[in-house]
Motif scaffolding. Sequence first.
Motif, mmCIF file in Angstrom:
data_model
loop_
_atom_site.group_PDB
_atom_site.id
_atom_site.type_symbol
_atom_site.label_atom_id
_atom_site.label_comp_id
_atom_site.label_asym_id
_atom_site.label_seq_id
_atom_site.Cartn_x
_atom_site.Cartn_y
_atom_site.Cartn_z
ATOM 1 N N ILE A 313 -0.782 3.191 -8.783
ATOM 2 C CA ILE A 313 -1.390 3.583 -9.958
ATOM 3 C C ILE A 313 -2.813 4.031 -10.169
ATOM 4 O O ILE A 313 -3.429 4.898 -10.519
ATOM 5 N N CYS A 314 -3.711 3.011 -9.443
ATOM 6 C CA CYS A 314 -5.637 3.217 -9.013
ATOM 7 C C CYS A 314 -5.395 4.692 -8.268
ATOM 8 O O CYS A 314 -6.343 4.960 -8.759
ATOM 9 N N CYS A 315 -4.383 4.500 -7.284
ATOM 10 C CA CYS A 315 -5.103 5.350 -6.400
ATOM 11 C C CYS A 315 -4.299 6.759 -7.068
ATOM 12 O O CYS A 315 -5.680 7.366 -6.651
ATOM 13 N N ALA A 316 -3.746 6.810 -8.017
ATOM 14 C CA ALA A 316 -3.246 8.565 -8.807
ATOM 15 C C ALA A 316 -4.527 8.516 -9.716
ATOM 16 O O ALA A 316 -4.953 9.423 -9.734
ATOM 17 N N PHE A 404 -1.695 6.997 0.360
ATOM 18 C CA PHE A 404 -1.737 5.908 -0.561
ATOM 19 C C PHE A 404 -0.970 5.976 -2.199
ATOM 20 O O PHE A 404 -0.768 4.690 -1.821
ATOM 21 N N PHE A 405 -1.541 5.968 -2.711
ATOM 22 C CA PHE A 405 0.019 6.405 -3.784
ATOM 23 C C PHE A 405 1.275 6.339 -3.725
ATOM 24 O O PHE A 405 2.315 5.571 -4.132
ATOM 25 N N SER A 406 2.098 6.686 -2.781
ATOM 26 C CA SER A 406 3.471 7.331 -2.259
ATOM 27 C C SER A 406 3.355 6.225 -1.577
ATOM 28 O O SER A 406 4.852 5.578 -1.407
ATOM 29 N N VAL A 407 2.484 5.389 -0.443
ATOM 30 C CA VAL A 407 2.798 4.551 0.311
ATOM 31 C C VAL A 407 3.374 2.936 -0.604
ATOM 32 O O VAL A 407 4.284 2.062 -0.584
ATOM 33 N N CYS A 408 2.193 2.940 -1.690
ATOM 34 C CA CYS A 408 2.687 1.565 -2.633
ATOM 35 C C CYS A 408 3.503 2.270 -3.648
ATOM 36 O O CYS A 408 4.444 1.202 -3.528
ATOM 37 N N VAL A 409 3.749 3.175 -3.696
ATOM 38 C CA VAL A 409 4.810 3.163 -4.429
ATOM 39 C C VAL A 409 6.368 2.819 -3.659
ATOM 40 O O VAL A 409 7.116 1.810 -4.865
#
Length: 470
Positions: A313-316, A404-409
């Motif tokens: 969420i924070c990367c987005a 990074f958002f995609s990786v975290c999710v």
Amino acid sequence: LCLYIKQFYNQTMLLRTGMGVDEQTLTVMYSVTVSIFAIGGLLGSLMVGVLVTKFGRKGTLVKSTSLVFVGGALMGFSRLCGSPEMLIIGRFITGIHSGISLSVVPMYLGEIAPKNVRGFLCLMPSIFICIGVFCAQILGLHELLGKEEHWPLFFSLVVVPTFVQLMLLPWFPESPRYLLIEKRNVHATISALKWFRKRGNIQSEVEEMQEEQRLLSSVHTVTVTELLRDRSVRWQVLSVMVINAGMQLSGIDAIWFYTNDIFENAGIAHPQIQYTTVGTGAIEVIAGLIGCFTIEKLGRRPLMVGGFSFMGICCAGITISLILQAHVPFMHYVGVACVVGIIAGFCIGPAGVPFLMTGELFTQSHRPAAFIVGGSLNWLSNFTVGFVFPFLQMSAGAFCYLVFFSVCVAVAAYVYFIIPETKNKTFVEITQMFSSKETAMEFHALGSSDPITKKNGYGSLEDRDVKVEK
């Protein structure tokens, strides 16, 4: 310090060749200096299996301290000798030590800890890493060692905590599990357990180790190749690969390595950036303590899922803030808040739980090879982010954080749907949980209610009827 190191490289090349280097070349040289640490870590992680089998867990940690003294000396004298190569090699050598330690320390702690506090104890290294980062940020202030003439001393300070470890660790016993299962030394095992458990009955722990030893009576310590080919542990191996790679590909290294640049792009005045960075270090320590003191209550999975989800969420949020900050002034503060949120989310769970779970998902025979696989992917991902991020940032701009958002999710979803909770479970019980998962999937693949052969633990088989409740 980034600016001072680039100036040092430029001045050295000017003295050697009579001409300086352009900004792009300096960026490449600095990226190599940053990322070479991860290459050393990768090499160190590949050495873990041989070292812990030959020297034991504690023995490996004690013997590897010499690497830090060599690396610290090279970095400390690099400016005096006018040698950028000494700085790079010094970071490479200290990276080797870190690669060894980041695998062996959680392995050692996981094997000496009672199961009811194993999570708490195995997250302690991540707390001390956060404390180390915080101390480095304080010492790096311009008022202390953040001056151009002091950066070699700053880099060489890595020898101080290593010296303390060298003075204390030899007095600790070796891992009881290593002594019993691999060395088959019952007397030394009991002595070690009595040293670690000043009170309480150690008989149940000895019996649990002996049960694991019986399951492994015909299985030697496997190699990485054997681990990857062993179908009975394929879900454990895949899980270790996902969480260790995801830990670094989440973007935390980009945040740590380039925090100052991120804050500068967010509009924070240059003189204030160093103090903002110190503030993030304090938040790291607090977040790490929260994770450490809640893991035995909440479990491993909630910390991992929650941590990775919050980071995503924070990367987005960083992407949105960088896009809108030219039009909406308060977006500068949103960007800083998102950076702090990524660091806090990481330290609560993803910073330490992957190392803990790498040790928990395998029994004694497979554990060293598992740490080699997990550690190698961890450091390889670390190198990739450290080297590629500045160029990704130049080409993709604000949208680089969506990677990074995609990786975290993706990692959060994998942990939620695939990895079972391991809180308060013995290593044998955890093995049986994954064995049941493997059996269920084989059953669905067969599409039959006929009796099937179930792998129980590592290597031993038992036949049982699988019944499906309608």
